[in-house]
Design a protein around this motif. Structure first.
Motif, mmCIF file in Angstrom:
data_model
loop_
_atom_site.group_PDB
_atom_site.id
_atom_site.type_symbol
_atom_site.label_atom_id
_atom_site.label_comp_id
_atom_site.label_asym_id
_atom_site.label_seq_id
_atom_site.Cartn_x
_atom_site.Cartn_y
_atom_site.Cartn_z
ATOM 1 N N LYS A 231 0.583 -1.262 -0.027
ATOM 2 C CA LYS A 231 -0.084 0.109 0.101
ATOM 3 C C LYS A 231 0.901 1.434 -0.102
ATOM 4 N N GLU A 232 2.123 1.129 0.214
ATOM 5 C CA GLU A 232 2.780 2.325 0.104
ATOM 6 C C GLU A 232 4.234 2.067 -0.683
ATOM 7 N N VAL A 233 4.845 3.194 -1.184
ATOM 8 C CA VAL A 233 6.345 3.339 -1.461
ATOM 9 C C VAL A 233 7.094 4.356 -0.673
ATOM 10 N N THR A 234 8.330 3.641 -0.303
ATOM 11 C CA THR A 234 9.123 4.633 0.505
ATOM 12 C C THR A 234 10.303 5.228 -0.629
ATOM 13 N N ILE A 235 10.447 6.292 -0.631
ATOM 14 C CA ILE A 235 11.357 7.271 -1.295
ATOM 15 C C ILE A 235 12.413 7.924 -0.646
ATOM 16 N N THR A 236 13.656 7.740 -1.151
ATOM 17 C CA THR A 236 14.794 8.541 -0.521
ATOM 18 C C THR A 236 14.790 9.920 -1.245
ATOM 19 N N THR A 237 14.808 10.825 -0.551
ATOM 20 C CA THR A 237 14.957 12.239 -1.333
ATOM 21 C C THR A 237 16.102 13.111 -0.679
ATOM 22 N N PRO A 238 16.335 14.424 -1.350
ATOM 23 C CA PRO A 238 17.463 15.137 -0.720
ATOM 24 C C PRO A 238 17.016 15.969 0.696
ATOM 25 N N ASP A 239 15.540 15.874 0.879
ATOM 26 C CA ASP A 239 14.980 16.374 2.095
ATOM 27 C C ASP A 239 14.774 15.198 3.164
ATOM 28 N N GLY A 240 15.055 14.092 2.807
ATOM 29 C CA GLY A 240 15.122 12.825 3.969
ATOM 30 C C GLY A 240 14.020 11.791 3.036
ATOM 31 N N THR A 241 13.744 10.884 3.814
ATOM 32 C CA THR A 241 12.834 9.639 3.675
ATOM 33 C C THR A 241 11.400 10.040 3.450
ATOM 34 N N VAL A 242 10.656 9.777 2.490
ATOM 35 C CA VAL A 242 9.157 10.026 2.202
ATOM 36 C C VAL A 242 8.498 8.682 1.988
ATOM 37 N N THR A 243 7.303 8.709 2.578
ATOM 38 C CA THR A 243 6.616 7.434 2.206
ATOM 39 C C THR A 243 5.123 7.886 1.694
ATOM 40 N N VAL A 244 4.777 7.465 0.643
ATOM 41 C CA VAL A 244 3.545 7.875 -0.089
ATOM 42 C C VAL A 244 2.780 6.622 -0.332
ATOM 43 N N GLU A 245 1.451 6.809 -0.194
ATOM 44 C CA GLU A 245 0.474 5.799 -0.607
ATOM 45 C C GLU A 245 0.420 5.472 -1.868
ATOM 46 N N ASN A 246 0.084 4.278 -2.222
ATOM 47 C CA ASN A 246 0.408 3.677 -3.567
ATOM 48 C C ASN A 246 -0.361 2.306 -4.087
ATOM 49 N N ASP A 247 -0.846 2.557 -5.479
ATOM 50 C CA ASP A 247 -1.569 1.273 -5.734
ATOM 51 C C ASP A 247 -0.812 0.451 -6.737
ATOM 52 N N PHE A 248 -0.052 1.081 -7.660
ATOM 53 C CA PHE A 248 0.713 0.556 -8.637
ATOM 54 C C PHE A 248 2.080 1.223 -8.725
ATOM 55 N N VAL A 249 3.162 0.618 -9.325
ATOM 56 C CA VAL A 249 4.406 1.116 -9.515
ATOM 57 C C VAL A 249 4.724 0.882 -11.127
ATOM 58 N N LEU A 250 5.010 1.987 -11.731
ATOM 59 C CA LEU A 250 5.674 1.529 -13.237
ATOM 60 C C LEU A 250 7.050 1.968 -13.191
ATOM 61 N N ALA A 251 7.793 0.775 -13.122
ATOM 62 C CA ALA A 251 9.263 1.118 -13.057
ATOM 63 C C ALA A 251 9.818 1.007 -14.471
ATOM 64 N N LEU A 252 9.746 2.245 -14.901
ATOM 65 C CA LEU A 252 10.146 2.285 -16.347
ATOM 66 C C LEU A 252 11.511 2.858 -16.450
ATOM 67 N N THR A 253 12.445 2.094 -16.153
ATOM 68 C CA THR A 253 14.000 2.629 -15.920
ATOM 69 C C THR A 253 14.812 2.240 -17.129
ATOM 70 N N GLY A 254 14.065 1.359 -18.009
ATOM 71 C CA GLY A 254 14.821 1.034 -19.421
ATOM 72 C C GLY A 254 15.049 -0.342 -19.363
ATOM 73 N N TYR A 255 15.783 -0.663 -20.333
ATOM 74 C CA TYR A 255 15.784 -2.010 -20.551
ATOM 75 C C TYR A 255 17.205 -2.398 -21.417
ATOM 76 N N ARG A 256 17.599 -3.602 -21.475
ATOM 77 C CA ARG A 256 18.996 -4.090 -21.926
ATOM 78 C C ARG A 256 18.918 -5.221 -22.731
ATOM 79 N N PRO A 257 20.135 -5.256 -23.788
ATOM 80 C CA PRO A 257 20.099 -6.322 -24.494
ATOM 81 C C PRO A 257 20.495 -7.857 -23.319
ATOM 82 N N ASP A 258 20.079 -9.108 -24.106
ATOM 83 C CA ASP A 258 20.524 -10.297 -23.491
ATOM 84 C C ASP A 258 21.940 -10.494 -23.601
ATOM 85 N N LEU A 259 22.999 -9.952 -22.699
ATOM 86 C CA LEU A 259 24.409 -9.884 -22.895
ATOM 87 C C LEU A 259 24.917 -11.470 -22.409
ATOM 88 N N ASP A 260 23.985 -12.178 -21.740
ATOM 89 C CA ASP A 260 24.483 -13.362 -21.461
ATOM 90 C C ASP A 260 24.397 -14.412 -22.729
#
Length: 329
Positions: A231-260
């Motif tokens: 129900k939450e996400v904890t975020i580290t920010t320059p002003d300290g740790t923040v916790t926000v209510e949350n239903d979904f997380v879209l972790a769209l941080t990129g993709y990579r080739p199959d190096l293996d």
């Protein structure tokens, strides 16, 4: 499985636009070739967000000299799928869909055995054009494996009227944040740097910046997700740790080739931060004789380096090199 008795001049792995371009170039030169794709035709494009618009104009997505007609200034996913289906209708490429390649091994006779889930093929030459969309760049925090966390985004409807946290500041993250907000989601963005990525589409960047400025979309800059719970996400920010209510997380941080997979084929990968595979930029041949790379996979973790528009030329470079070697025999 026994090796398919019919040897190919060329096996191309990856049925995206660049793999198709390689097959077209081989077909035009009369080579006996096979194109193998693990999913549907242009599988990565199929898995893009439903309403995605390309940065490139239609003519820069063309392959095989076939015009890509588009009324809008920039084509979208649906138009691109239609175009590449028409390419297949025109050339009738020798392609096997929904057949994942498991390994590529060079034999003592100089040929390759290309082993898929269904068969083993002998080939004098192999092109790997597998792109980079298969493996997400994981953030490796507690809770990332929860069902509410998605590394791919399709459309906004399922997130309407929910609390959605978007991780990232590239094109996919910005598109998702704006679309979800327009559909009634409460959107929060977590951005590692201090601004939206400069490579974000120029017609989208002002929109997201204005939504953040007016407070419609909350953004935490210079921040990272530390943990995810039901129900939450904890975020580290320059002003300290923040916790926000949350239903979904879209972790769209990129993709990579199959190096293996590349390493298993014998391709040397640099030890640097970009993990760049070794290849000759004039021929696209790797350190393994007769084994070539084409398209985005050439950039390693620099997935922004190669696109359809600037790697279409790889097809002719590769086929020209193969033909020149055949002429010398």
């Amino acid at each position: 499985m026994e090796v398919n008795t019919k040897p190919y001049d060329l096996v191309v792995i990856g049925g995206g636009p660049i793999g198709m371009a390689c097959a077209i170039a081989a077909q035009r030169k009369g080579l006996n070739y096979l194109l193998i794709e693990k999913g549907t035709l242009v599988n990565s494009l199929y898995n893009y967000p439903l309403y995605m618009t390309f940065f490139s104009t239609a003519e820069r997505l063309e392959i095989g000299g076939v015009p890509f007609t588009c009324i809008a200034p920039k084509p979208g996913r649906q138009e691109a799928l239609e175009y590449y289906r028409n390419i297949q209708r025109k050339f009738m490429l020798n392609i096997r869909l929904y057949e994942r390649v498991l390994s590529v091994q060079k034999q003592g006779n100089g040929q390759f055995n290309v082993t898929s889930e269904k068969d083993v093929y002998a080939a004098a030459n192999v092109v790997i054009a597998t792109g980079f969309y298969d493996i997400p760049m994981y953030i490796n925090v507690p809770g990332e494996d929860l069902l509410k966390v998605h590394h791919y985004y399709k459309e906004a409807h399922e997130y309407a009227f929910k609390k959605v946290l978007v991780i990232g500041a590239n094109n996919s993250a910005v598109d998702a944040a704006l679309e979800c907000w327009h559909k009634g989601a409460e959107v929060t963005m977590v951005i590692r740097k201090g601004e939206i990525n400069d490579r974000v589409k120029y017609w989208i960047k002002p929109d997201i910046e204005n939504r953040i400025k007016e407070g419609s979309i909350k953004a935490y800059f210079y921040s990272e997700v530390a943990a995810i719970s039901e129900k939450e996400v904890t975020i580290t920010t320059p002003d300290g740790t923040v916790t926000v209510e949350n239903d979904f997380v879209l972790a769209l941080t990129g993709y990579r080739p199959d190096l293996d997979f590349l390493k298993s084929c014998g391709i040397a990968i640099s030890d640097g931060i970009n993990c760049t595979p070794q290849y000759n930029p004039e021929t696209m041949e790797t350190n393994v004789n007769g084994l070539y790379l084409a398209g985005v996979v050439c950039g390693g973790l620099e997935t922004h380096k190669w696109f359809i528009e600037n790697s279409r030329v790889h097809a002719d470079m590769i086929i020209d090199d193969i033909m020149s070697r055949q002429e010398l025999k």
